[in-house]
Scaffold this active site. Structure first.
Site, short mmCIF file in Angstrom:
data_model
loop_
_atom_site.label_atom_id
_atom_site.label_comp_id
_atom_site.label_asym_id
_atom_site.label_seq_id
_atom_site.Cartn_x
_atom_site.Cartn_y
_atom_site.Cartn_z
N LYS A 40 0.85 -1.21 0.00
CA LYS A 40 0.00 0.00 0.00
C LYS A 40 0.88 1.24 0.00
O LYS A 40 2.05 1.19 0.41
CB LYS A 40 -0.92 0.05 1.22
CG LYS A 40 -0.25 0.00 2.61
CD LYS A 40 0.19 1.32 3.19
CE LYS A 40 0.81 1.18 4.59
NZ LYS A 40 1.71 2.25 4.98
N ASP A 49 -2.59 -2.07 10.65
CA ASP A 49 -2.91 -1.86 9.23
C ASP A 49 -3.55 -3.07 8.57
O ASP A 49 -3.87 -3.04 7.39
CB ASP A 49 -1.63 -1.53 8.44
CG ASP A 49 -1.17 -0.11 8.68
OD1 ASP A 49 -1.96 0.68 9.23
OD2 ASP A 49 -0.03 0.21 8.32
P1 ATP Z 1 3.88 -0.03 8.11
O1 ATP Z 1 3.82 0.87 6.95
O2 ATP Z 1 2.61 -0.78 8.36
O3 ATP Z 1 4.50 0.56 9.32
P2 ATP Z 1 6.20 -1.22 7.03
O4 ATP Z 1 5.96 -1.41 5.58
O5 ATP Z 1 6.99 -0.04 7.43
O6 ATP Z 1 4.81 -1.24 7.75
P3 ATP Z 1 6.73 -4.03 7.30
O7 ATP Z 1 7.45 -4.41 6.07
O8 ATP Z 1 5.32 -4.41 7.42
O9 ATP Z 1 6.90 -2.48 7.59
O10 ATP Z 1 7.58 -4.59 8.55
C1 ATP Z 1 7.47 -4.06 9.81
C2 ATP Z 1 8.10 -4.99 10.81
O11 ATP Z 1 7.34 -6.18 10.88
C3 ATP Z 1 9.54 -5.39 10.46
O12 ATP Z 1 10.32 -5.06 11.57
C4 ATP Z 1 9.49 -6.88 10.27
O13 ATP Z 1 10.60 -7.56 10.84
C5 ATP Z 1 8.20 -7.33 10.94
N1 ATP Z 1 7.54 -8.43 10.21
C6 ATP Z 1 6.96 -9.50 10.72
N2 ATP Z 1 6.44 -10.29 9.79
C7 ATP Z 1 6.70 -9.72 8.61
C8 ATP Z 1 6.42 -10.06 7.25
N3 ATP Z 1 5.76 -11.17 6.92
N4 ATP Z 1 6.83 -9.21 6.30
C9 ATP Z 1 7.46 -8.06 6.62
N5 ATP Z 1 7.77 -7.70 7.88
C10 ATP Z 1 7.39 -8.51 8.87
#
Ligand code: ATP
Length: 295
Positions: free
Chosen positions: A18, A145
């Site tokens: 997203k 989210d």
């Molecule tokens: P948001 O925008 O919702 O804050 P993000 O895109 O910044 O999310 P994600 O890639 O969702 O971040 O990862 C956030 C944290 O979740 C990371 O520290 C990661 O280690 C943990 N995590 C746990 N499971 C997963 C997964 N399947 N994929 C990605 N990250 C994961």
């Protein structure tokens, strides 16, 4: 491109990324969470989950792909699968292979999307017949989210992010996502955030009006993100990257979530390949072109 593909007795589920077309902070709640208001849009950059039966009891996780996440109980896919399996008496023997194509901790919601797709996928794969309402209840327990990824491609999300209001307007777009090689910790960005009530009220008034008038196009051009200042304070190099991209870009450059992904909506006239080459050679960042997701 559909979300589910049946291959023999296996199920492949796509988990889209997203971008936040707007992100306002309405204030801090008593429970320590920030109250947000965000227009979120799914894009056609996908992680892939392969669900299949395994020979061993329990939930077995395997991670592959361009980006790495640990295949442990901390993985949101594991947690989502556990929540779903705990609802049944059946002892699970499930193998889930995650192919990560969405950069991790990049503001693209990859983890939350993987969790939502796990829930939707297992509901189908195990024929559980869980209602949307039940899935939403479980999602809200697991993270902020996740609810968005259970629903429509464009929505207004509030609360911690778990309250979802579908935006009916179809808003097709194409965007370039720029991936600076900078790790941003969402928690730190929130900790460093200083609330500006005056700014919130001003932006809230304008954005709610645009949503009510279905003027999503104008909304995206504002690139309103109240976490951006905190993120750029922690990572000044990201701000200078953004400024450089802005000198090249046709439109405004926004930050997705708490960063570090930058995005810019493209028009049909933009020479996408040239643009990507410039971002790579002059700014030194990888990028990818995405479209709004249909589901
Ligand atoms: P948001 O925008 O919702 O804050 P993000 O895109 O910044 O999310 P994600 O890639 O969702 O971040 O990862 C956030 C944290 O979740 C990371 O520290 C990661 O280690 C943990 N995590 C746990 N499971 C997963 C997964 N399947 N994929 C990605 N990250 C994961």
């Amino acid at each position: 491109m559909e979300q589910f593909t049946v291959i023999g007795d296996k199920l492949v589920v796509k988990a889209p990324a997203k971008i936040n077309l707007s992100l306002l902070i309405a204030g801090k709640r008593d429970d320590g969470f920030h109250e947000i208001e965000s227009v979120m849009a799914k894009v056609d950059l996908y992680d892939e989950l392969l669900l299949e039966r395994s020979d061993t009891e329990g939930i077995l996780l395997v991670c592959k792909g361009k980006y790495r996440v640990p295949a442990t109980k901390d993985n949101l896919v594991y947690k989502a699968a556990e929540l779903i399996c705990n609802l049944t008496d059946i002892k699970p023997n499930i193998k889930i292979t995650i192919t990560k194509n969405i950069p991790v901790a990049a503001g693209l919601g990859g983890g939350s999307s993987d969790a939502a797709s796990t829930m939707l996928g297992l509901n189908k794969f195990l024929n559980l017949g869980l209602t949307d309402q039940k899935l939403h209840e479980l999602a809200a327990k697991l993270g902020s989210d996740i609810n968005f990824f259970l629903g429509s491609p464009l929505a207004f999300c509030s609360g911690r992010g778990e309250k979802i209001k579908k935006i009916d307007k179809i808003f097709p777009f194409r965007a370039i996502l720029i991936f600076p090689d900078i790790t941003v910790y969402t928690k730190k960005v929130y900790e460093n955030y200083k609330h500006n009530e005056e700014l919130y009220r001003r932006l809230n008034r304008r954005i709610m009006q645009m949503i009510n008038e279905n003027n999503i196009d104008l909304l995206t051009r504002m690139c309103a993100n109240m976490l951006a200042e905190s993120c750029y304070q922690l990572h000044p190099e990201l701000l200078s990257l953004k400024s450089r991209v802005e000198t090249l870009a046709a439109g405004t450059v926004g930050l997705s979530g708490s960063g570090s992904t930058l995005y810019c909506l493209l028009s049909d006239q933009d020479d996408v390949e040239r643009y990507q080459a410039i971002v790579k050679n002059d700014v030194g960042c990888d990028s990818t072109i995405v479209n709004s997701n249909r589901w």
